[in-house]
Design a protein around this motif. Structure first.
Motif, PDB file in Angstrom:
ATOM      1  N   ASP A 241     -19.144  11.862 -10.405  1.00 47.54           N
ATOM      2  CA  ASP A 241     -19.692  12.613 -11.542  1.00 47.54           C
ATOM      3  C   ASP A 241     -18.997  13.960 -11.745  1.00 47.54           C
ATOM      4  O   ASP A 241     -19.382  14.739 -12.616  1.00 47.54           O
ATOM      5  N   GLN A 242     -17.982  14.248 -10.902  1.00 46.65           N
ATOM      6  CA  GLN A 242     -17.132  15.429 -11.034  1.00 46.65           C
ATOM      7  C   GLN A 242     -17.904  16.746 -10.888  1.00 46.65           C
ATOM      8  O   GLN A 242     -17.522  17.763 -11.454  1.00 46.65           O
ATOM      9  N   GLN A 243     -18.979  16.711 -10.094  1.00 45.34           N
ATOM     10  CA  GLN A 243     -19.817  17.895  -9.931  1.00 45.34           C
ATOM     11  C   GLN A 243     -19.581  18.635  -8.614  1.00 45.34           C
ATOM     12  O   GLN A 243     -19.970  19.794  -8.484  1.00 45.34           O
ATOM     13  N   ASP A 244     -18.969  17.979  -7.666  1.00 41.58           N
ATOM     14  CA  ASP A 244     -18.892  18.553  -6.324  1.00 41.58           C
ATOM     15  C   ASP A 244     -17.493  19.056  -5.998  1.00 41.58           C
ATOM     16  O   ASP A 244     -16.493  18.588  -6.546  1.00 41.58           O
ATOM     17  N   HIS A 245     -17.449  20.001  -5.055  1.00 47.53           N
ATOM     18  CA  HIS A 245     -16.175  20.416  -4.474  1.00 47.53           C
ATOM     19  C   HIS A 245     -16.424  20.898  -3.051  1.00 47.53           C
ATOM     20  O   HIS A 245     -17.551  21.261  -2.687  1.00 47.53           O
ATOM     21  N   THR A 246     -15.354  20.895  -2.248  1.00 44.22           N
ATOM     22  CA  THR A 246     -15.433  21.339  -0.858  1.00 44.22           C
ATOM     23  C   THR A 246     -14.321  22.346  -0.595  1.00 44.22           C
ATOM     24  O   THR A 246     -13.198  22.191  -1.079  1.00 44.22           O
ATOM     25  N   LEU A 247     -14.640  23.382   0.187  1.00 45.65           N
ATOM     26  CA  LEU A 247     -13.687  24.399   0.592  1.00 45.65           C
ATOM     27  C   LEU A 247     -13.356  24.243   2.064  1.00 45.65           C
ATOM     28  O   LEU A 247     -14.246  23.982   2.889  1.00 45.65           O
ATOM     29  N   TYR A 248     -12.079  24.405   2.396  1.00 48.99           N
ATOM     30  CA  TYR A 248     -11.596  24.324   3.778  1.00 48.99           C
ATOM     31  C   TYR A 248     -10.865  25.629   4.113  1.00 48.99           C
ATOM     32  O   TYR A 248     -10.030  26.088   3.321  1.00 48.99           O
ATOM     33  N   ALA A 249     -11.150  26.205   5.277  1.00 50.95           N
ATOM     34  CA  ALA A 249     -10.538  27.490   5.635  1.00 50.95           C
ATOM     35  C   ALA A 249     -10.140  27.535   7.103  1.00 50.95           C
ATOM     36  O   ALA A 249     -10.764  26.905   7.952  1.00 50.95           O
ATOM     37  N   PHE A 250      -9.112  28.309   7.369  1.00 53.49           N
ATOM     38  CA  PHE A 250      -8.636  28.648   8.708  1.00 53.49           C
ATOM     39  C   PHE A 250      -8.455  27.445   9.635  1.00 53.49           C
ATOM     40  O   PHE A 250      -9.064  27.364  10.708  1.00 53.49           O
ATOM     41  N   PRO A 251      -7.625  26.461   9.237  1.00 50.39           N
ATOM     42  CA  PRO A 251      -7.297  25.364  10.155  1.00 50.39           C
ATOM     43  C   PRO A 251      -6.573  25.908  11.384  1.00 50.39           C
ATOM     44  O   PRO A 251      -5.757  26.828  11.280  1.00 50.39           O
ATOM     45  N   SER A 252      -6.872  25.338  12.528  1.00 52.06           N
ATOM     46  CA  SER A 252      -6.315  25.866  13.777  1.00 52.06           C
ATOM     47  C   SER A 252      -6.059  24.743  14.777  1.00 52.06           C
ATOM     48  O   SER A 252      -6.871  23.823  14.909  1.00 52.06           O
TER      49      SER A 252
END
Length: 450
Positions: A241-252
């Motif tokens: 439904d194109q409503q969601d998103h996810t954020l990814y930060a500081f891969p280690s």
């Protein structure tokens, strides 16, 4: 150029790549350690600044450090981050580049860069998967992979993936068995708040039975032919439904020590500094038979300790029997005790079922033999701890075996006259029989109080 001054001495430290920039994502301070930095200052073109690294200006640097604009996570007990540009400022060396980098607010209120995966009009995987640079690894090493994730689920839920790949010395991806598509995390409906996920790639020599029954996806045993690795992440399988998103930060990715010495300050926290060496042999419980344990642990697995370090721990699993004892009664090696001395016994415990009773105690002996156990009176079945109500957080429990004639009270017992040896023991009993309870025991320790 950056310089540091400490106690009047000026050092050219070259703080990582921060020569002409503010404090960034990764900080390396002299010897790759940032402990301790009491009275630490930075000088830029002759101007001295009180840097206030996080809130730790006049304190030892702990497990998680925020340095001005960036993150330095888990400096104690591990190496530097091997992922290039973990703040996504330059992903030119990455093998798969995130296509949507945004500015967002992190857990401490700072503005940081994050990779964003946006739901599309289908139910497959969505563009923008990140594959880090290739990292050189030793198949005998111990590696921590970590990633921060935040999502805005609308009730359907993106499946947010965090995993790795390994490659042989020819650069060919290893795809056999569990290495075909390995993930530390695959679940959906993550929180609309930053959560730190961690997984471990264990030495290829790790016995397979050390992978715990609880959340085994957190741990993988490395392939013996692995020479490089990468960290990967992305999102899939929402309803389109194109409503969601996810954020990814500081891969280690960090190489950790396989020794336990760097945990000493945590494991031994609260100890009188005037104590002797641990009399329990093989407290990591990796070779109990070889170290003379009277009754080895039935079930040993990796668990996550404080500082997010993987450790070996004894596991006890509740069965469907009410008011029973579960999965063995571990007893350590028998060690000598001096009747004129005092000894501190300790063990770390956690459980996910407050109805379970975690027992922690000892036996004493009149000779260096299990057949010489002293069982008179209170010594027939002595425990320092027998209660339930433990929490799902590592807690250190302590008891004392004191010199002959000192008397016995509470969690303190005197050494009976004629007894020359002792051991430490522990077990789990008396749950409600729902078969869901689990308990962990780590770092059994006995030290003479000098």
């Amino acid at each position: 150029a950056f310089k540091t001054t400490t106690e009047g001495q000026t050092l050219n430290t070259r703080l990582s790549t921060l020569e002409s920039a503010g404090f960034g994502a990764q900080v390396t301070a002299v010897s790759n350690r940032v402990t301790p930095l009491e009275a630490f200052k930075t000088t830029i073109e002759g101007q001295t600044l009180n840097s206030r690294v996080g809130a730790l200006e006049a304190a030892d640097f702990g497990t998680q450090i925020s340095a001005i604009d960036g993150r330095v996570t888990q400096v104690q007990g591990g190496g530097l981050n091997l992922v290039h540009s973990s703040d996504f400022s330059d992903t030119s060396t990455w093998t798969g580049k995130p296509i949507d980098i945004v500015e967002t607010t992190f857990v401490d209120g700072a503005m940081v860069r994050a990779a964003r995966s946006v739901e599309q009009d289908h139910e497959s995987c969505y563009p923008g998967w990140g594959h880090s640079n290739l990292v050189d690894i030793d198949p005998l090493g111990l590696y921590e992979f970590s990633l921060w994730i935040k999502t805005n689920n609308d009730g359907n839920g993106l499946n947010n993936y965090f995993g790795y790949h390994v490659f042989d010395d020819a650069g060919v991806r290893i795809t056999e068995g569990e290495y075909h598509n390995p993930y530390f995390k695959t679940s959906q409906n993550d929180a609309d708040d930053w959560v730190h996920f961690v997984g471990f790639l264990l030495p290829h020599t790790t016995p397979t039975n050390f992978i715990p029954h609880v959340n085994p996806q957190t741990f993988f045993i490395n392939h013996p032919d692995a020479r490089t690795a990468l960290l990967r992440f992305g999102s899939c399988y929402d309803n389109g439904d194109q409503q969601d998103h996810t954020l990814y930060a500081f891969p280690s990715i960090r190489r950790l020590s396989t020794e336990r010495e760097h945990l000493a300050d945590t494991v031994m926290e609260g100890l009188d500094p005037l104590t002797g060496p641990n009399l329990v042999k093989n407290p990591e419980m990796t070779d109990m038979v070889g170290h003379g344990w009277v009754d080895p642990v039935d079930d040993v697995g990796f668990a996550v300790f404080k500082n997010n370090e993987p450790i070996t721990a004894a596991l006890a699993f509740e069965t469907g029997v009410v008011n029973a004892c579960y999965t063995g009664h571990p007893r350590t090696n028998i060690f000598p005790v001096d009747a004129s001395k005092d000894y501190e016994f300790s063990i770390w415990v956690k459980t996910d079922d407050i109805t379970l009773n975690q027992y922690f105690g000892f036996h004493v002996f009149t000779a260096a033999s299990a057949d010489a156990r002293y069982t008179s009176g209170i010594y027939s079945n002595p425990y320092f701890k027998t209660t339930d109500g433990d929490r799902n957080v590592w807690t250190r429990h302590v008891g004392y075996l004191r010199h002959t004639g000192s008397g016995s009270s509470g969690n303190s017992f005197e050494i009976p006259a004629g007894c020359t040896h002792a051991l430490l023991r522990f077990l789990t009993c008396y749950g409600d029989g729902n078969s869901n309870g689990r308990s962990w025991f780590a770092f059994p320790t006995v030290r003479q109080i000098l």
